[in-house]
Design an enzyme around this catalytic site. Structure first.
Site, PDB file in Angstrom:
ATOM      1  N   GLY A  49       0.822  -1.207   0.000  1.00  0.00           N
ATOM      2  CA  GLY A  49       0.000   0.000   0.000  1.00  0.00           C
ATOM      3  C   GLY A  49       0.851   1.250   0.000  1.00  0.00           C
ATOM      4  N   THR A  50       0.175   2.385  -0.186  1.00  0.00           N
ATOM      5  CA  THR A  50       0.871   3.663  -0.264  1.00  0.00           C
ATOM      6  C   THR A  50      -0.159   4.776  -0.138  1.00  0.00           C
ATOM      7  OG1 THR A  50       2.369   5.008  -1.593  1.00  0.00           O
ATOM      8  CG2 THR A  50       0.680   3.809  -2.757  1.00  0.00           C
ATOM      9  N   THR A  51       0.316   5.999  -0.109  1.00  0.00           N
ATOM     10  CA  THR A  51      -0.554   7.181  -0.155  1.00  0.00           C
ATOM     11  C   THR A  51       0.071   8.197  -1.100  1.00  0.00           C
ATOM     12  OG1 THR A  51      -1.325   6.874   2.119  1.00  0.00           O
ATOM     13  CG2 THR A  51      -1.622   9.045   1.149  1.00  0.00           C
ATOM     14  N   ASP A  66       3.923   9.612   0.284  1.00  0.00           N
ATOM     15  CA  ASP A  66       4.775   9.115   1.361  1.00  0.00           C
ATOM     16  C   ASP A  66       5.957   8.364   0.752  1.00  0.00           C
ATOM     17  OD1 ASP A  66       3.131   6.860   0.516  1.00  0.00           O
ATOM     18  OD2 ASP A  66       3.947   5.826   2.260  1.00  0.00           O
ATOM     19  N   LYS A  82       8.361   8.038  -4.722  1.00  0.00           N
ATOM     20  CA  LYS A  82       7.126   7.649  -5.398  1.00  0.00           C
ATOM     21  C   LYS A  82       6.611   8.703  -6.361  1.00  0.00           C
ATOM     22  CE  LYS A  82       5.704   4.729  -1.532  1.00  0.00           C
ATOM     23  NZ  LYS A  82       4.639   4.411  -0.557  1.00  0.00           N
TER      24      LYS A  82
END
Length: 289
Positions: A49-51, A66, A82
């Site tokens: 996952g990531t944001t 992030d 990212k």
């Protein structure tokens, strides 16, 4: 006397390896020739996952993300990048499988460079987004996982597009991608407006990612912030997510300020405001019916 006694000859062992090719129905396929079936049989799918977020406003496009790369319960890299630049006026946020995202951005950089050499100018942001979606749509159903927001400035001004690996291509003003996107959208929807200043946009992007890293276990590390202007993209800042969230908690929020304004001053003899009535609606009768 037997022939094997004279010539020291022995019958070949069929269990040993042979230089001759086997028959048509004797081929042995090694394990792992089908990656998807191999992962389903020998191990669970690793969650990640990531944001990431991006939004368009009067002074350009803001991109923030992030820096935590996760693989199941394991933090593979706490300081990954990212937000990937494509050229001077175009960059993109990456969400999904890290290897797929980096590979396809390299392909996009190469194709845009070739088109610039052929046509004498770089394609628009819409053209780059369409090109990326068409290239990735050919691999639909092959477990390719790339979700990106292309942020750029072209002849028409600031532009923002969302592209997914199944060929989806959408244009909009606000996009947030990743496991922490629901938390980021909650902050963005409450503070976004197109005519905001540059500092307001910076503060909104940092606050959205910081709150998402607080609630999403797969997001964390630091908060990278980029700004795409008419002159090109700019790397604004990098703040530790936990430190940034702690500083935001110390600031008075708009909800707290509204509560303080609505709280009556008991010492000064104030009274509580009426609910559902305007000041002109409170009238004292002068005579009794």
């Amino acid at each position: 006397m037997a022939l094997q006694d004279v010539c020291k000859w022995q019958a070949p062992d069929t269990q040993e390896t042979s230089p001759h090719l086997p028959q048509a129905g004797d081929w042995a396929v090694p394990r792992g020739w089908d990656p998807q079936a191999f992962l389903q049989t020998h191990g669970p799918r690793l969650a990640h996952g990531t944001t990431t977020l991006a939004f368009r406003f009067r002074h350009g496009v803001i991109a923030a993300a992030d820096t935590r790369s996760s693989c199941g319960n394991y933090v593979a890299c706490p300081a990954s990048r990212k937000v990937i630049p494509v050229h001077q006026h175009l960059l993109g946020t990456t969400s999904g499988t890290s290897a797929d995202c980096v590979t396809w951005y390299r392909v996009l950089q190469r194709e845009l460079r070739l088109r610039a050499l052929r046509e004498g100018q770089l394609p628009s942001v819409a053209g780059a987004a369409k090109l990326l979606s068409v290239m990735m749509s050919r691999y639909r159903g092959l477990d390719l996982c790339v979700a990106t927001a292309l942020c750029g400035w072209d002849r028409s001004g600031p532009a923002l597009f969302y592209v997914y690996s199944d060929g989806t291509c959408l244009q909009g003003d606000i996009f947030s991608v990743g496991s922490g996107s629901p938390y980021a959208y909650g902050v963005l929807d409450g503070g976004y407006h197109y005519d905001m200043s540059t500092q307001e946009a910076y503060a909104l992007a940092r606050r959205a990612v910081a709150h998402a890293t607080r609630r999403d276990a797969y997001s964390g590390g630091s908060v990278d912030l980029f700004h795409v202007r008419e002159t090109g993209w700019e790397y604004v800042s990098c703040h530790d997510a936990w430190v940034l969230y702690s500083e935001l908690q110390k600031l008075p929020g708009p909800e707290k300020e509204q509560e303080e304004e609505a709280t009556p001053d008991r010492a000064g003899g104030g009274r509580e405001p009426s609910v559902g009535l305007a000041p002109g609606d409170l009238k004292v009768p002068t005579e009794r019916l």
